[in-house]
Design a protein around this motif. Structure first.
Motif, PDB file in Angstrom:
ATOM      1  N   UNK A  44       0.852  -1.007   0.146  1.00 43.79           N
ATOM      2  CA  UNK A  44       0.016  -0.452  -0.075  1.00 43.79           C
ATOM      3  C   UNK A  44       0.703   1.273   0.153  1.00 43.79           C
ATOM      4  N   UNK A  45       0.408   2.504  -0.701  1.00 43.37           N
ATOM      5  CA  UNK A  45       1.418   3.785  -0.879  1.00 43.37           C
ATOM      6  C   UNK A  45       0.398   4.616  -0.253  1.00 43.37           C
ATOM      7  N   UNK A  46       0.992   5.182   0.553  1.00 42.34           N
ATOM      8  CA  UNK A  46      -0.416   6.879   1.063  1.00 42.34           C
ATOM      9  C   UNK A  46       0.819   8.029   0.627  1.00 42.34           C
ATOM     10  N   UNK A  47       0.379   8.662   0.935  1.00 44.56           N
ATOM     11  CA  UNK A  47       1.004  10.216   0.834  1.00 44.56           C
ATOM     12  C   UNK A  47      -0.668  11.166   2.071  1.00 44.56           C
ATOM     13  N   UNK A  75      -1.372  -0.935   7.815  1.00 45.02           N
ATOM     14  CA  UNK A  75      -2.070  -0.799   7.963  1.00 45.02           C
ATOM     15  C   UNK A  75      -3.145  -1.415   6.770  1.00 45.02           C
ATOM     16  N   UNK A  76      -2.711  -0.753   5.830  1.00 42.66           N
ATOM     17  CA  UNK A  76      -3.654  -1.113   4.655  1.00 42.66           C
ATOM     18  C   UNK A  76      -3.040  -1.644   3.543  1.00 42.66           C
ATOM     19  N   UNK A  77      -1.233  -2.287   3.718  1.00 39.86           N
ATOM     20  CA  UNK A  77      -1.089  -3.359   3.341  1.00 39.86           C
ATOM     21  C   UNK A  77      -1.492  -4.307   4.057  1.00 39.86           C
ATOM     22  N   UNK A 107       5.156   3.964   1.584  1.00 39.15           N
ATOM     23  CA  UNK A 107       5.222   2.721   0.698  1.00 39.15           C
ATOM     24  C   UNK A 107       5.467   1.660   1.558  1.00 39.15           C
ATOM     25  N   UNK A 108       4.577   1.552   1.877  1.00 40.59           N
ATOM     26  CA  UNK A 108       4.625  -0.195   1.982  1.00 40.59           C
ATOM     27  C   UNK A 108       4.683  -1.918   2.026  1.00 40.59           C
ATOM     28  N   UNK A 109       5.337  -2.539   2.426  1.00 41.80           N
ATOM     29  CA  UNK A 109       5.864  -3.812   1.366  1.00 41.80           C
ATOM     30  C   UNK A 109       5.553  -4.528   2.417  1.00 41.80           C
ATOM     31  N   UNK A 110       4.912  -6.120   2.365  1.00 45.73           N
ATOM     32  CA  UNK A 110       5.308  -6.806   3.105  1.00 45.73           C
ATOM     33  C   UNK A 110       6.603  -7.969   2.749  1.00 45.73           C
ATOM     34  N   UNK A 111       7.583  -8.120   3.328  1.00 41.17           N
ATOM     35  CA  UNK A 111       8.234  -9.255   3.790  1.00 41.17           C
ATOM     36  C   UNK A 111       7.873 -10.415   4.095  1.00 41.17           C
ATOM     37  N   UNK A 120       5.935  -6.138   8.006  1.00 43.34           N
ATOM     38  CA  UNK A 120       5.987  -5.193   7.159  1.00 43.34           C
ATOM     39  C   UNK A 120       7.591  -4.007   6.594  1.00 43.34           C
ATOM     40  N   UNK A 121       7.823  -3.493   5.936  1.00 40.18           N
ATOM     41  CA  UNK A 121       8.560  -2.307   5.587  1.00 40.18           C
ATOM     42  C   UNK A 121       7.774  -0.995   5.284  1.00 40.18           C
ATOM     43  N   UNK A 122       7.964   0.215   5.683  1.00 39.20           N
ATOM     44  CA  UNK A 122       6.927   0.669   4.795  1.00 39.20           C
ATOM     45  C   UNK A 122       8.502   1.645   4.874  1.00 39.20           C
ATOM     46  N   UNK A 123       9.097   2.468   3.431  1.00 44.13           N
ATOM     47  CA  UNK A 123       9.902   3.575   3.542  1.00 44.13           C
ATOM     48  C   UNK A 123       8.909   4.527   3.086  1.00 44.13           C
ATOM     49  N   UNK A 124       9.058   6.499   4.225  1.00 46.56           N
ATOM     50  CA  UNK A 124       8.732   7.064   4.061  1.00 46.56           C
ATOM     51  C   UNK A 124      10.029   8.301   2.891  1.00 46.56           C
TER      52      UNK A 124
END
Length: 159
Positions: A44-47, A75-77, A107-111, A120-124
């Motif tokens: 999921x991507x949030x802005x 949460x959305x991912x 940007x959240x990515x399931x690991x 999950x990792x999220x890069x802001x």
């Protein structure tokens, strides 16, 4: 559903329907101006644009808002599979200050996803791609569907 055999579930459509259902109920994210700009299974991507009232005593974005944005993407991912899932824990590393007026993208990515647990990792980043924070979330499935089968079409079906 177009392109899918009877009884088959389109994972991308399930992810989209889960995101729509969650966003309608997510008053906190909507109030902060967080938008979900992309969703797919496990991602999921949030802005969010940093407002003046989000600045801390140093005149930069309060870390709690960065955490909230990353947590929202997380949460959305982890809720893209029609399996109601909550956070079991999370941590964040702040790498760069953010000024008011800046657009942030998380940007959240399931690991990993095993049984009822997920990682999950999220890069802001800023709009230019500069990384401002890294977030790692741990999830736990509650073992209940997120979507109401009566209103979700094929996405609520199992199989």
């Amino acid at each position: 559903m177009r392109g899918w055999k009877a009884g088959r579930v389109d994972p991308a459509e399930t992810a989209r329907q889960c995101a729509e259902a969650m966003y309608v109920a997510d008053r906190a994210s909507r109030r902060l101006g967080i938008e979900i700009t992309d969703v797919s299974p496990g991602r999921a991507t949030a802005s969010m644009t940093v407002r003046e009232d989000m600045a801390n005593g140093h005149g930069i974005c309060h870390g709690g808002y960065l955490f909230t944005l990353a947590d929202t993407a997380f949460a959305f991912a982890c809720n893209t599979y029609d399996d109601r899932t909550v956070a079991a824990g999370a941590d964040i590393s702040f790498l760069q200050p953010v000024a008011a007026g800046e657009l942030l993208v998380a940007r959240a990515t399931e690991r990993a996803r095993r049984g009822r647990s997920g990682l999950y990792d999220v890069t802001v980043t800023l709009a230019d791609g500069s990384v401002v924070a890294e977030f790692r979330g741990r999830s736990r499935s509650l073992g209940r569907p997120l979507l109401d089968p009566a209103t979700s079409g094929d996405a609520g079906k199992r199989g």
